[in-house]
Structure formats: C-alpha cells, structure tokens
Design a protein around this motif. Structure first.
Motif, PDB file in Angstrom:
ATOM      1  N   GLU A   1     -36.280 -12.007 -15.384  1.00 20.18           N
ATOM      2  CA  GLU A   1     -35.691 -11.790 -16.700  1.00 20.18           C
ATOM      3  C   GLU A   1     -36.553 -10.848 -17.539  1.00 20.18           C
ATOM      4  N   GLY A   2     -35.943  -9.750 -17.969  1.00 21.45           N
ATOM      5  CA  GLY A   2     -36.636  -8.817 -18.835  1.00 21.45           C
ATOM      6  C   GLY A   2     -37.653  -7.943 -18.127  1.00 21.45           C
ATOM      7  N   ALA A   3     -37.814  -8.114 -16.819  1.00 13.11           N
ATOM      8  CA  ALA A   3     -38.831  -7.348 -16.092  1.00 13.11           C
ATOM      9  C   ALA A   3     -38.327  -5.943 -15.782  1.00 13.11           C
ATOM     10  N   GLY A   4     -39.266  -5.040 -15.745  1.00 15.39           N
ATOM     11  CA  GLY A   4     -38.939  -3.670 -15.389  1.00 15.39           C
ATOM     12  C   GLY A   4     -39.796  -2.699 -16.160  1.00 15.39           C
ATOM     13  N   PRO A   5     -39.812  -1.450 -15.751  1.00 14.28           N
ATOM     14  CA  PRO A   5     -39.102  -0.924 -14.584  1.00 14.28           C
ATOM     15  C   PRO A   5     -39.821  -1.250 -13.268  1.00 14.28           C
ATOM     16  N   PRO A   6     -39.118  -1.257 -12.140  1.00 11.08           N
ATOM     17  CA  PRO A   6     -37.681  -1.020 -12.034  1.00 11.08           C
ATOM     18  C   PRO A   6     -36.881  -2.200 -12.578  1.00 11.08           C
ATOM     19  N   TYR A   7     -35.788  -1.857 -13.258  1.00  9.88           N
ATOM     20  CA  TYR A   7     -34.940  -2.866 -13.868  1.00  9.88           C
ATOM     21  C   TYR A   7     -33.884  -3.366 -12.887  1.00  9.88           C
ATOM     22  N   SER A   8     -33.384  -4.537 -13.172  1.00  6.92           N
ATOM     23  CA  SER A   8     -32.293  -5.089 -12.377  1.00  6.92           C
ATOM     24  C   SER A   8     -30.970  -4.534 -12.898  1.00  6.92           C
ATOM     25  N   VAL A   9     -30.195  -3.914 -12.003  1.00  5.81           N
ATOM     26  CA  VAL A   9     -28.886  -3.378 -12.362  1.00  5.81           C
ATOM     27  C   VAL A   9     -27.868  -3.951 -11.374  1.00  5.81           C
ATOM     28  N   PRO A  10     -27.164  -5.005 -11.753  1.00  5.67           N
ATOM     29  CA  PRO A  10     -26.228  -5.653 -10.825  1.00  5.67           C
ATOM     30  C   PRO A  10     -24.998  -4.805 -10.553  1.00  5.67           C
ATOM     31  N   ALA A  11     -24.269  -5.213  -9.529  1.00  4.67           N
ATOM     32  CA  ALA A  11     -23.082  -4.463  -9.108  1.00  4.67           C
ATOM     33  C   ALA A  11     -22.060  -4.336 -10.230  1.00  4.67           C
ATOM     34  N   SER A  12     -21.890  -5.378 -11.015  1.00  3.96           N
ATOM     35  CA  SER A  12     -20.907  -5.333 -12.094  1.00  3.96           C
ATOM     36  C   SER A  12     -21.253  -4.256 -13.115  1.00  3.96           C
ATOM     37  N   GLU A  13     -22.535  -4.066 -13.383  1.00  5.79           N
ATOM     38  CA  GLU A  13     -22.943  -3.036 -14.335  1.00  5.79           C
ATOM     39  C   GLU A  13     -22.753  -1.639 -13.756  1.00  5.79           C
ATOM     40  N   ILE A  14     -23.050  -1.482 -12.475  1.00  2.00           N
ATOM     41  CA  ILE A  14     -22.843  -0.186 -11.832  1.00  2.00           C
ATOM     42  C   ILE A  14     -21.372   0.218 -11.933  1.00  2.00           C
ATOM     43  N   GLU A  15     -20.483  -0.718 -11.663  1.00  2.00           N
ATOM     44  CA  GLU A  15     -19.054  -0.421 -11.738  1.00  2.00           C
ATOM     45  C   GLU A  15     -18.650  -0.050 -13.158  1.00  2.00           C
ATOM     46  N   ASN A  16     -19.157  -0.779 -14.140  1.00  2.00           N
ATOM     47  CA  ASN A  16     -18.817  -0.482 -15.528  1.00  2.00           C
ATOM     48  C   ASN A  16     -19.352   0.871 -15.977  1.00  2.00           C
ATOM     49  N   LEU A  17     -20.531   1.224 -15.488  1.00  2.00           N
ATOM     50  CA  LEU A  17     -21.152   2.480 -15.897  1.00  2.00           C
ATOM     51  C   LEU A  17     -20.439   3.703 -15.318  1.00  2.00           C
ATOM     52  N   PHE A  18     -19.995   3.611 -14.078  1.00  2.00           N
ATOM     53  CA  PHE A  18     -19.540   4.799 -13.372  1.00  2.00           C
ATOM     54  C   PHE A  18     -18.036   4.881 -13.122  1.00  2.00           C
ATOM     55  N   LYS A  19     -17.309   3.786 -13.250  1.00  6.29           N
ATOM     56  CA  LYS A  19     -15.920   3.786 -12.804  1.00  6.29           C
ATOM     57  C   LYS A  19     -15.027   4.750 -13.592  1.00  6.29           C
ATOM     58  N   ALA A  20     -15.406   5.084 -14.829  1.00  6.56           N
ATOM     59  CA  ALA A  20     -14.564   5.990 -15.617  1.00  6.56           C
ATOM     60  C   ALA A  20     -14.541   7.395 -15.044  1.00  6.56           C
ATOM     61  N   ASN A  21     -15.646   7.811 -14.427  1.00  6.58           N
ATOM     62  CA  ASN A  21     -15.756   9.198 -13.975  1.00  6.58           C
ATOM     63  C   ASN A  21     -15.975   9.366 -12.476  1.00  6.58           C
ATOM     64  N   PHE A  22     -16.212   8.267 -11.787  1.00  2.00           N
ATOM     65  CA  PHE A  22     -16.505   8.344 -10.359  1.00  2.00           C
ATOM     66  C   PHE A  22     -15.686   7.321  -9.579  1.00  2.00           C
ATOM     67  N   THR A  23     -15.363   7.672  -8.344  1.00  2.20           N
ATOM     68  CA  THR A  23     -14.868   6.696  -7.377  1.00  2.20           C
ATOM     69  C   THR A  23     -16.081   6.092  -6.688  1.00  2.20           C
ATOM     70  N   LEU A  24     -16.181   4.769  -6.705  1.00  2.00           N
ATOM     71  CA  LEU A  24     -17.336   4.090  -6.132  1.00  2.00           C
ATOM     72  C   LEU A  24     -16.956   3.398  -4.832  1.00  2.00           C
ATOM     73  N   THR A  25     -17.845   3.490  -3.858  1.00  5.79           N
ATOM     74  CA  THR A  25     -17.690   2.766  -2.598  1.00  5.79           C
ATOM     75  C   THR A  25     -18.980   2.001  -2.322  1.00  5.79           C
ATOM     76  N   PHE A  26     -18.891   0.673  -2.255  1.00  4.06           N
ATOM     77  CA  PHE A  26     -20.065  -0.132  -1.938  1.00  4.06           C
ATOM     78  C   PHE A  26     -20.335  -0.026  -0.446  1.00  4.06           C
ATOM     79  N   LEU A  27     -21.554   0.349  -0.082  1.00  6.32           N
ATOM     80  CA  LEU A  27     -21.889   0.579   1.326  1.00  6.32           C
ATOM     81  C   LEU A  27     -22.632  -0.583   1.962  1.00  6.32           C
ATOM     82  N   GLU A  28     -23.637  -1.106   1.283  1.00  6.25           N
ATOM     83  CA  GLU A  28     -24.382  -2.212   1.874  1.00  6.25           C
ATOM     84  C   GLU A  28     -25.314  -2.844   0.842  1.00  6.25           C
TER      85      GLU A  28
END
Length: 210
Positions: free
Chosen positions: A160-187
């Motif tokens: 909690e609160g640690a970083g960098p490197p910060y924790s960026v969960p999958a839900s945040e990645i989708e929210n950040l990029f989905k407006a302008n990018f097509t995202l594909t989760f690889l692994e």
C-alpha cells in the motif's frame, strides 16, 4: 517526480534495471508484427538494454529519459561513436540506430515523433504516481499514429502506497488506455519474492490508418 528519479540514478538505486533484454519482450514482440524498419518509441527508457535488442533486430529507437546519468551509462555499454546535438529543448545523443533524448517526456511534441510507428513501455507507467498516469496515457496516444502497436509491461503488488515502481492493476490499465487503444492481455507472470506480479499487454492505437 523527475528529480526523485534522477536522485535514484545518481545514488545507484536502480534495482529495476535488468542486465539482459526482458523475457516478455523476447516472447511477445514478434507477435505484434511490427515491420523492422519501424521506429520504436521507448518512454522513460533509463539505460534499458531492451533498446539494444530492438535496434539489433533492425528497428531505429527513440528513447526519452530525464536523467542524463542513465543516458551516459547506456552509451558506455558499447564503444560505438556517439553524435550529440540539441532538438527543441532536448539534448540528443545518437549511437548507431538508437537516439536518446534527454528531457521531459511530456514536452515531446507530435512533430518530433513524426517517424514513430511503434512503442515499448517496460517501466514507464509503473514509474508514475496515480495523478500522472492519465496524462501519460493521453500523451502517448497523441504521439503515436493510428495503427501503431506497442508492448506494455506493468506491475501489481499489495504494498500500500509503495513505489516507484507503483502497482498498476489490470482495471486501471484498461481505464487509462481503452479510449484510444485496443488492448490485448497477453500474460501474467508469477509473483516474485516481494509479491510483485508483472502483466503483459499488447496495445494498438485506434483510428483510421493513414
């Protein structure tokens, strides 16, 4: 934020640096089907040897880094000649097919990135605090053309609160990029000894190809 990272470089606190190309880059870059003559943008690049790997397979590389210490350490990895010049607020060092621009990533303008056709983010997003990540995702979208493909390596952990490197969960990645990018989760990797788990994503800039 930039000064914080520069202090880490000056003090040698760069445990995030790998001595060899990232395994996920080796596994997944080919699947993006990026032409070898495509120029690759690497934001907040540090002295990553991933840039060497991309250059060695044929890409020209544009790395953006705030800390001059990181750039100089990268250049010293090889004895190849270096040319230096200035470009609209950036100090540029070119070695072979790798250009390293020393300055603020957010000051990079679309005109300066006109040749970019792909991107690679191994430690950029996770280096930024929450308030800056939305700005980063938007700025990246402005710099790369429709159809540009990229590989994103993120990190999640429960410190909690640690970083960098910060924790960026999958839900945040989708929210950040989905407006302008097509995202594909690889692994998703296995947790390391500190409970940190990497996730690998392929991104493609939305919009009509020119």
């Amino acid at each position: 934020m930039s000064e914080q990272w520069r202090k880490r470089w000056q003090e040698g606190r760069i445990g995030f640096h790998l001595q060899q190309a990232h395994p996920a880059l080796l596994r997944h870059w080919a699947s993006l089907d990026v032409d070898v003559d495509t120029k690759v943008l690497v934001p907040l690049c540090g002295k990553s040897v991933d840039m060497r790997w991309l250059a060695d397979i044929g890409h020209s590389v544009l790395g953006i880094e705030f800390a001059p210490e990181a750039i100089e350490q990268f250049l010293l990895q090889r004895s190849t000649a270096v040319s230096r010049y200035s470009q609209a607020g950036f100090t540029v060092s070119r070695q072979g097919s790798v250009e390293l621009w020393c300055g603020d990533f957010f000051h990079l303008h679309i005109q300066q990135a006109a040749e970019i056709g792909a991107f690679y983010d191994r430690a950029s997003l996770i280096a930024l605090p929450p308030a800056t990540r939305q700005r980063y995702a938007f700025h990246l979208a402005q710099l790369v053309p429709p159809g540009a493909k990229g590989l994103l390596i993120s990190l999640s952990h429960s410190e909690e609160g640690a970083g960098p490197p910060y924790s960026v969960p999958a839900s945040e990645i989708e929210n950040l990029f989905k407006a302008n990018f097509t995202l594909t989760f690889l692994e998703e990797g296995s947790p390391d000894e500190r409970g940190r788990t990497e996730s690998i994503w392929a991104l493609e800039r939305r919009g009509p190809r020119l």
